[in-house]
Design a protein around this motif. Sequence first.
Motif, PDB file in Angstrom:
ATOM      1  N   ALA A  26      -3.422 -15.806  11.388  1.00  0.00           N
ATOM      2  CA  ALA A  26      -2.492 -16.719  12.052  1.00  0.00           C
ATOM      3  C   ALA A  26      -1.364 -15.931  12.712  1.00  0.00           C
ATOM      4  O   ALA A  26      -0.783 -16.373  13.694  1.00  0.00           O
ATOM      5  N   GLU A  27      -1.074 -14.739  12.154  1.00  0.00           N
ATOM      6  CA  GLU A  27       0.001 -13.890  12.680  1.00  0.00           C
ATOM      7  C   GLU A  27      -0.475 -12.447  12.760  1.00  0.00           C
ATOM      8  O   GLU A  27      -1.330 -12.023  11.978  1.00  0.00           O
ATOM      9  N   ALA A  28       0.106 -11.695  13.694  1.00  0.00           N
ATOM     10  CA  ALA A  28      -0.205 -10.277  13.851  1.00  0.00           C
ATOM     11  C   ALA A  28       0.984  -9.588  14.513  1.00  0.00           C
ATOM     12  O   ALA A  28       1.833 -10.235  15.122  1.00  0.00           O
ATOM     13  N   ARG A  29       1.027  -8.263  14.383  1.00  0.00           N
ATOM     14  CA  ARG A  29       2.053  -7.484  15.079  1.00  0.00           C
ATOM     15  C   ARG A  29       1.541  -7.127  16.472  1.00  0.00           C
ATOM     16  O   ARG A  29       0.335  -6.957  16.669  1.00  0.00           O
ATOM     17  N   ARG A  30       2.445  -7.010  17.422  1.00  0.00           N
ATOM     18  CA  ARG A  30       2.066  -6.634  18.785  1.00  0.00           C
ATOM     19  C   ARG A  30       1.335  -5.288  18.753  1.00  0.00           C
ATOM     20  O   ARG A  30       1.779  -4.348  18.121  1.00  0.00           O
ATOM     21  N   GLY A  31       0.182  -5.226  19.408  1.00  0.00           N
ATOM     22  CA  GLY A  31      -0.620  -4.006  19.456  1.00  0.00           C
ATOM     23  C   GLY A  31      -1.618  -3.878  18.319  1.00  0.00           C
ATOM     24  O   GLY A  31      -2.462  -2.976  18.334  1.00  0.00           O
ATOM     25  N   GLU A  32      -1.571  -4.774  17.353  1.00  0.00           N
ATOM     26  CA  GLU A  32      -2.493  -4.727  16.214  1.00  0.00           C
ATOM     27  C   GLU A  32      -3.884  -5.191  16.649  1.00  0.00           C
ATOM     28  O   GLU A  32      -4.029  -6.142  17.417  1.00  0.00           O
ATOM     29  N   VAL A  77      -6.989  -7.069  20.746  1.00  0.00           N
ATOM     30  CA  VAL A  77      -5.646  -6.585  20.476  1.00  0.00           C
ATOM     31  C   VAL A  77      -4.658  -7.735  20.627  1.00  0.00           C
ATOM     32  O   VAL A  77      -4.678  -8.456  21.630  1.00  0.00           O
ATOM     33  N   ALA A  78      -3.778  -7.888  19.639  1.00  0.00           N
ATOM     34  CA  ALA A  78      -2.730  -8.915  19.696  1.00  0.00           C
ATOM     35  C   ALA A  78      -1.654  -8.453  20.670  1.00  0.00           C
ATOM     36  O   ALA A  78      -1.015  -7.423  20.450  1.00  0.00           O
ATOM     37  N   THR A  79      -1.473  -9.188  21.746  1.00  0.00           N
ATOM     38  CA  THR A  79      -0.487  -8.791  22.756  1.00  0.00           C
ATOM     39  C   THR A  79       0.688  -9.755  22.844  1.00  0.00           C
ATOM     40  O   THR A  79       1.800  -9.341  23.138  1.00  0.00           O
ATOM     41  N   GLU A  80       0.432 -11.046  22.634  1.00  0.00           N
ATOM     42  CA  GLU A  80       1.481 -12.049  22.730  1.00  0.00           C
ATOM     43  C   GLU A  80       1.068 -13.308  21.975  1.00  0.00           C
ATOM     44  O   GLU A  80      -0.114 -13.528  21.723  1.00  0.00           O
ATOM     45  N   THR A  81       2.054 -14.103  21.611  1.00  0.00           N
ATOM     46  CA  THR A  81       1.741 -15.380  20.986  1.00  0.00           C
ATOM     47  C   THR A  81       0.983 -16.226  21.990  1.00  0.00           C
ATOM     48  O   THR A  81       1.385 -16.352  23.145  1.00  0.00           O
ATOM     49  N   GLY A  82      -0.127 -16.773  21.557  1.00  0.00           N
ATOM     50  CA  GLY A  82      -0.930 -17.565  22.476  1.00  0.00           C
ATOM     51  C   GLY A  82      -2.083 -18.241  21.783  1.00  0.00           C
ATOM     52  O   GLY A  82      -2.312 -18.082  20.584  1.00  0.00           O
ATOM     53  N   ARG A  89      -9.898 -24.583  19.486  1.00  0.00           N
ATOM     54  CA  ARG A  89      -8.703 -23.804  19.815  1.00  0.00           C
ATOM     55  C   ARG A  89      -7.998 -23.376  18.530  1.00  0.00           C
ATOM     56  O   ARG A  89      -8.009 -24.117  17.558  1.00  0.00           O
ATOM     57  N   GLN A  90      -7.377 -22.196  18.582  1.00  0.00           N
ATOM     58  CA  GLN A  90      -6.608 -21.719  17.449  1.00  0.00           C
ATOM     59  C   GLN A  90      -5.501 -20.806  17.981  1.00  0.00           C
ATOM     60  O   GLN A  90      -5.712 -20.033  18.902  1.00  0.00           O
ATOM     61  N   THR A  91      -4.320 -20.904  17.375  1.00  0.00           N
ATOM     62  CA  THR A  91      -3.149 -20.177  17.859  1.00  0.00           C
ATOM     63  C   THR A  91      -2.922 -18.899  17.046  1.00  0.00           C
ATOM     64  O   THR A  91      -3.084 -18.885  15.833  1.00  0.00           O
ATOM     65  N   LEU A  92      -2.518 -17.840  17.751  1.00  0.00           N
ATOM     66  CA  LEU A  92      -2.127 -16.567  17.137  1.00  0.00           C
ATOM     67  C   LEU A  92      -0.655 -16.359  17.456  1.00  0.00           C
ATOM     68  O   LEU A  92      -0.250 -16.408  18.618  1.00  0.00           O
ATOM     69  N   THR A  93       0.150 -16.116  16.413  1.00  0.00           N
ATOM     70  CA  THR A  93       1.579 -15.828  16.582  1.00  0.00           C
ATOM     71  C   THR A  93       1.775 -14.319  16.473  1.00  0.00           C
ATOM     72  O   THR A  93       1.360 -13.707  15.483  1.00  0.00           O
ATOM     73  N   VAL A  94       2.379 -13.721  17.494  1.00  0.00           N
ATOM     74  CA  VAL A  94       2.589 -12.278  17.536  1.00  0.00           C
ATOM     75  C   VAL A  94       4.076 -11.986  17.387  1.00  0.00           C
ATOM     76  O   VAL A  94       4.915 -12.567  18.074  1.00  0.00           O
ATOM     77  N   ALA A  95       4.376 -11.084  16.441  1.00  0.00           N
ATOM     78  CA  ALA A  95       5.785 -10.710  16.184  1.00  0.00           C
ATOM     79  C   ALA A  95       6.074  -9.329  16.727  1.00  0.00           C
ATOM     80  O   ALA A  95       5.243  -8.492  16.861  1.00  0.00           O
TER      81      ALA A  95
END
Length: 109
Positions: A14-20, A81-86, A103-109
């Motif tokens: 559900a969440e990831a760090r930018r670039g992960e 790669v997680a780049t942005e919340t989307g 659909r599913q949302t990824l939150t990027v911190a």
Amino acid sequence: MASATIPARITMPAEARRGEIIEIRVLVRHAMERGLDAPGLRPVPRRIIHTFRASYGNEEVMRMELSPGIAANPYIAFTTVATETGEFVFEWLEDGDVTYERRQTLTVA
């Protein structure tokens, strides 16, 4: 083109760090119909998923062409790669111009 929902198990963070790098796993349940019928009965329309697409933001990150020999309920795993919340949009295209969507949302911190 008709759009419908489909039972699918989508496993992703559900969440990831930018670039992960994140792994996404998708298992869909589909009532495949090969179009073949028992002898003496009428044929039925063929219903087979032929394409899987995954988009993140507005960019396609995965596309896979499927064939009748793969599986009625295909399991697909891939990374991105997680780049942005989307929002991830998962689409399964079936014979007869039907598109199933989840659909599913990824939150990027």
